[in-house]
Design a protein around this motif. Structure first.
Motif, PDB file in Angstrom:
ATOM      1  N   SER A  33       0.213  24.920   8.088  1.00  0.00           N
ATOM      2  CA  SER A  33      -1.079  25.570   7.923  1.00  0.00           C
ATOM      3  C   SER A  33      -1.076  26.950   8.550  1.00  0.00           C
ATOM      4  O   SER A  33      -1.688  27.883   8.047  1.00  0.00           O
ATOM      5  N   ALA A  34      -0.391  27.094   9.669  1.00  0.00           N
ATOM      6  CA  ALA A  34      -0.327  28.408  10.306  1.00  0.00           C
ATOM      7  C   ALA A  34       0.334  29.418   9.376  1.00  0.00           C
ATOM      8  O   ALA A  34      -0.099  30.572   9.276  1.00  0.00           O
ATOM      9  N   GLY A 158      -3.962  16.116  14.698  1.00  0.00           N
ATOM     10  CA  GLY A 158      -3.827  17.541  14.414  1.00  0.00           C
ATOM     11  C   GLY A 158      -5.087  18.161  13.854  1.00  0.00           C
ATOM     12  O   GLY A 158      -5.066  19.281  13.345  1.00  0.00           O
ATOM     13  N   LEU A 159      -6.225  17.455  13.965  1.00  0.00           N
ATOM     14  CA  LEU A 159      -7.509  17.961  13.480  1.00  0.00           C
ATOM     15  C   LEU A 159      -8.449  18.179  14.654  1.00  0.00           C
ATOM     16  O   LEU A 159      -8.767  17.243  15.401  1.00  0.00           O
ATOM     17  N   MET A 261     -14.074  18.927  10.867  1.00  0.00           N
ATOM     18  CA  MET A 261     -12.782  19.054  11.540  1.00  0.00           C
ATOM     19  C   MET A 261     -11.951  20.142  10.884  1.00  0.00           C
ATOM     20  O   MET A 261     -11.908  20.246   9.664  1.00  0.00           O
ATOM     21  N   ILE A 262     -11.255  20.917  11.709  1.00  0.00           N
ATOM     22  CA  ILE A 262     -10.396  21.992  11.206  1.00  0.00           C
ATOM     23  C   ILE A 262      -8.947  21.703  11.572  1.00  0.00           C
ATOM     24  O   ILE A 262      -8.651  21.209  12.662  1.00  0.00           O
ATOM     25  N   ASN A 263      -8.050  21.977  10.650  1.00  0.00           N
ATOM     26  CA  ASN A 263      -6.621  21.857  10.910  1.00  0.00           C
ATOM     27  C   ASN A 263      -6.263  22.749  12.097  1.00  0.00           C
ATOM     28  O   ASN A 263      -6.594  23.935  12.128  1.00  0.00           O
ATOM     29  N   GLU A 264      -5.579  22.180  13.090  1.00  0.00           N
ATOM     30  CA  GLU A 264      -5.292  22.930  14.314  1.00  0.00           C
ATOM     31  C   GLU A 264      -4.413  24.149  14.047  1.00  0.00           C
ATOM     32  O   GLU A 264      -4.573  25.202  14.677  1.00  0.00           O
ATOM     33  N   GLY A 265      -3.479  24.030  13.112  1.00  0.00           N
ATOM     34  CA  GLY A 265      -2.659  25.187  12.770  1.00  0.00           C
ATOM     35  C   GLY A 265      -3.483  26.327  12.200  1.00  0.00           C
ATOM     36  O   GLY A 265      -3.279  27.497  12.535  1.00  0.00           O
TER      37      GLY A 265
END
Length: 360
Positions: A33-34, A158-159, A261-265
């Motif tokens: 995702s990053a 990871g969220l 919730m947001i993807n941490e990346g």
């Protein structure tokens, strides 16, 4: 303090190897995702936001999404674009969570129903008859218990949780006959979510639980696959489930939690200023979503009655029968599956909250 999911204490989770696999998946999703969001940021950053409810402003999830989108895009002068994929446009609930973990979408709004599939201790939120009022629920979920739960959830999946609101209290709907007490559930096929605690509760009350994906509820009611369901009145009305139902019993057995919730990346790929904007936009959207649900719950009862639904409020004795049959066995099942610590911590937080806010 609750035990961190990286601990070897098996009382916190029941599938340590599964959690390790989830953690690995989360790490991959973080990196993926990053890269995806980073590439987009050379021009504009796009955050794809999925949710499961109707795309109307009387639904908490969509109200949250719209307010969040407007605030983020305004504060970043369009450098961040939020694209809303509502009403299951991004797939069923499980698929939406998995896509957000993978970084295909960056944000999802999802209920507590499927959380245990990704993080076993989330089973604790499925114990029925926990919260006596919205005020007690928010005292708990906005307090230390909520903070620890959200941190453990993030480490496992990871969220990152941006905010928690709700969809109202879940109650029983039926099409065959009214339900005034647990005995009336006998022989009825009741749709539940894919959550062991929800399934066990219906069994303990005498009904026949039928776990069905959220995206298939309407057709299941329409085709007579089930005789009823358990859902918040406002959500049921917005999704038009009442079109194939006749009765509603306001037993309010479960506080239906929704989390954005947001993807941490994706989150970490934002600048510090953008992170702050996202967090503040989420706080504003959360206030709107909670207020929307409170109002919608009340309007929905009148709308359902106008639509021909017969609404019944259990007497104190009938409510006690629902609670005394539905709660103990499910609580014990959850303790057996995840250990005592999460359950005892939650029950302690509820007791403190009830003392702080008073009885409803």
């Amino acid at each position: 303090m609750l035990v961190n999911m990286t601990s070897t204490n098996k009382k916190v989770g029941d599938v340590p190897m599964g959690i390790r696999n989830i953690a690995k998946a989360g790490a991959v999703a973080f990196a993926t995702s990053a890269l995806m969001v980073g590439a987009a940021s050379a021009q504009d950053t796009v955050l794809r936001l999925s949710h499961t409810t109707a795309e109307t402003m009387d639904q908490g999830s969509h109200a949250w999404a719209v307010i969040f989108k407007e605030a983020v895009e305004a504060q970043t002068a369009g450098d961040i674009e939020v694209r809303i994929l509502g009403a299951n446009a991004a797939g069923a609930e499980r698929e939406q969570i998995e896509k957000t973990q993978a970084g295909i979408n960056q944000i999802t709004i999802n209920s507590e129903i499927l959380m245990p599939s990704f993080f076993p201790p989330a089973r604790v939120l499925g114990i029925p008859f926990l919260f006596k009022s919205d005020a007690v629920a928010w005292e708990v979920l906005d307090g230390p218990f909520g903070d620890e739960f959200e941190q453990a959830w993030q480490e496992a999946t990871g969220l990152r949780v941006l905010s928690i609101f709700n969809a109202g209290f879940r109650s029983f709907f039926s099409s065959d006959h009214p339900v005034h007490g647990p005995a009336d559930l006998a022989g009825l096929k009741i749709r539940t979510g894919e959550n062991d605690a929800h399934i066990a509760m219906v069994k303990e009350l005498g009904g026949s639980p039928v776990p069905i994906s959220w995206s298939e509820v309407y057709t299941s009611l329409q085709q007579g696959v089930v005789d009823g369901m358990e859902n918040p009145p406002g959500l049921a009305y917005a999704m038009k489930f009442h079109e194939h139902l006749e009765y509603l019993t306001l037993d309010r057995h479960l506080f239906s939690i929704h989390a954005a919730m947001i993807n941490e990346g994706a989150y970490q790929s934002l600048t510090d200023e953008q992170k702050q904007i996202v967090q503040e936009a989420a706080k504003t959207a959360n206030i709107v979503a909670r207020a929307t649900v409170l109002l919608d719950e009340r309007h929905a009862l009148a709308d359902l009655e106008d639509a021909g639904i017969e609404i019944y409020s259990p007497t104190p004795e009938e409510y006690a029968e629902f609670r005394d049959l539905g709660r103990p066995a499910v609580e014990q099942m959850v303790r057996d599956e995840i250990g005592d610590e999460w359950v005892d911590t939650l029950l302690g937080a509820i007791a403190d909250a009830e003392a702080n806010v008073g009885q409803p």
